[in-house]
Design an enzyme around this catalytic site. Structure first.
Site, mmCIF file in Angstrom:
data_model
loop_
_atom_site.group_PDB
_atom_site.id
_atom_site.type_symbol
_atom_site.label_atom_id
_atom_site.label_comp_id
_atom_site.label_asym_id
_atom_site.label_seq_id
_atom_site.Cartn_x
_atom_site.Cartn_y
_atom_site.Cartn_z
ATOM 1 N N SER A 8 0.839 -1.198 0.000
ATOM 2 C CA SER A 8 0.000 0.000 0.000
ATOM 3 C C SER A 8 0.871 1.242 0.000
ATOM 4 O O SER A 8 1.993 1.228 0.512
ATOM 5 C CB SER A 8 -0.875 0.008 1.262
ATOM 6 N N TYR A 22 -1.153 -0.890 10.287
ATOM 7 C CA TYR A 22 -1.387 -1.272 8.892
ATOM 8 C C TYR A 22 -0.215 -0.824 8.028
ATOM 9 O O TYR A 22 0.348 -1.608 7.247
ATOM 10 C CB TYR A 22 -2.692 -0.649 8.392
ATOM 11 N N ALA A 24 2.823 -0.031 8.896
ATOM 12 C CA ALA A 24 4.048 -0.745 9.258
ATOM 13 C C ALA A 24 4.069 -2.154 8.672
ATOM 14 O O ALA A 24 5.104 -2.627 8.186
ATOM 15 C CB ALA A 24 4.195 -0.805 10.776
ATOM 16 N N ILE A 55 -7.718 3.640 -4.200
ATOM 17 C CA ILE A 55 -8.449 2.857 -5.187
ATOM 18 C C ILE A 55 -9.927 2.848 -4.783
ATOM 19 O O ILE A 55 -10.251 2.658 -3.606
ATOM 20 C CB ILE A 55 -7.905 1.405 -5.259
#
Length: 116
Positions: A8, A22, A24, A55
């Site tokens: 991401s 998240y 990390a 997205i």
């Protein structure tokens, strides 16, 4: 064989408020992609990743307000959010023979929001 991990943009910018764990974990997956690529290349396995930006998914329908999306778009040089199919096409490319000499790479799919 081929492995394509999905990371991401949060791996690069820390994500939004509360997204530390998240972000990390996605940053760790970038490093793991490189490590695994080195380990598996001699066995004929390629390992790459894609790193989507914003997205249009059900996640944003639930967790992002229209104002948040508008602010995201302001930071995206292409001036829009991405579509799931745009990520899927990059995954298909990485899994295909067209990417036969790629391993250990992370492909950014974010409309220019993050440029190295």
């Amino acid at each position: 064989g081929v492995i394509v991990n999905v990371v991401s943009i949060a791996a690069h910018n820390g994500g939004g408020p509360g997204a530390g764990p998240y972000a990390a974990s996605k940053a760790a997956l970038i490093s793991f992609t490189k490590s695994l690529a080195k380990e598996l290349a001699p066995h004929g396995v390629r390992v790459n990743a894609i790193s989507p930006g914003v997205i249009a998914t059900p996640f944003h329908e639930v967790f992002s307000t229209p104002e948040m999306i508008a602010n995201f778009v302001k930071s995206i040089p292409m001036g829009r959010v991405g579509q799931s199919m745009e990520c899927a096409k990059v995954i298909a490319f990485l899994a295909s023979d067209a990417a036969s000499y790629m391993t250990g790479e992370t492909v950014e799919v974010n409309g220019g929001q993050f440029m190295k």
